[in-house]
Design a protein around this motif. Sequence first.
Motif, short mmCIF file in Angstrom:
data_model
loop_
_atom_site.label_atom_id
_atom_site.label_comp_id
_atom_site.label_asym_id
_atom_site.label_seq_id
_atom_site.Cartn_x
_atom_site.Cartn_y
_atom_site.Cartn_z
N LYS A 100 0.85 -1.21 0.00
CA LYS A 100 0.00 0.00 0.00
C LYS A 100 0.88 1.25 0.00
CE LYS A 100 -3.75 2.22 2.51
NZ LYS A 100 -4.62 2.19 3.67
N TYR A 101 1.91 1.26 0.82
CA TYR A 101 2.84 2.38 0.89
C TYR A 101 3.49 2.64 -0.48
CZ TYR A 101 7.33 4.69 1.62
OH TYR A 101 8.42 5.51 1.50
N LYS A 103 2.42 1.80 -3.46
CA LYS A 103 1.43 2.29 -4.43
C LYS A 103 1.12 3.78 -4.19
CE LYS A 103 -0.95 -1.94 -5.70
NZ LYS A 103 -2.24 -2.64 -5.70
N GLU A 104 0.99 4.15 -2.93
CA GLU A 104 0.71 5.56 -2.62
C GLU A 104 1.88 6.44 -3.02
OE1 GLU A 104 -0.31 5.50 1.54
OE2 GLU A 104 -2.32 4.73 1.13
N ALA A 105 3.10 5.94 -2.85
CA ALA A 105 4.30 6.70 -3.23
C ALA A 105 4.34 6.95 -4.74
CB ALA A 105 5.56 5.98 -2.76
N ASP A 106 3.79 5.99 -5.50
CA ASP A 106 3.75 6.12 -6.96
C ASP A 106 2.48 6.82 -7.45
OD1 ASP A 106 6.18 4.89 -7.33
OD2 ASP A 106 5.35 2.93 -7.77
N GLY A 107 1.60 7.18 -6.53
CA GLY A 107 0.37 7.87 -6.90
C GLY A 107 -0.68 6.96 -7.50
N GLN A 108 -0.63 5.68 -7.16
CA GLN A 108 -1.63 4.72 -7.69
C GLN A 108 -2.82 4.63 -6.77
OE1 GLN A 108 0.21 0.93 -8.46
NE2 GLN A 108 1.61 1.78 -9.93
#
Length: 108
Positions: A100-101, A103-108
């Motif tokens: 989850k971290y 994906k959030e870092a990649d803006g997904q």
Amino acid sequence: MYFYEILQSIMKQKNLNIPEVARLSGLPDSTIRSIISRKNKTVALEVAFKLAKGLNVSLRELNGEENIIPADISLERKRLLREVQELPEEKLCAVSAFIKYLKEADGQ
């Protein structure tokens, strides 16, 4: 999972129908149809060997002892999937949080 469910799952994953499975494994259509329609929990070892070879899966996968990993993914993904499968349940939460971290870092 019962044998017929595993077989259906592999067929769906590989986008195969009954005649194609029969051809690949060298078994009659009627044998494959029977496994599925009678909801066989098990099959004869000879049938399992032919299906495993024809479907290009291990007997362990066909027996439900290993999760089915698609053949067309990279070796690194296969390695990671196997490692995750071996983790105890309590460790999976950490893996999930990290994914989850990322994906959030990649803006997904």
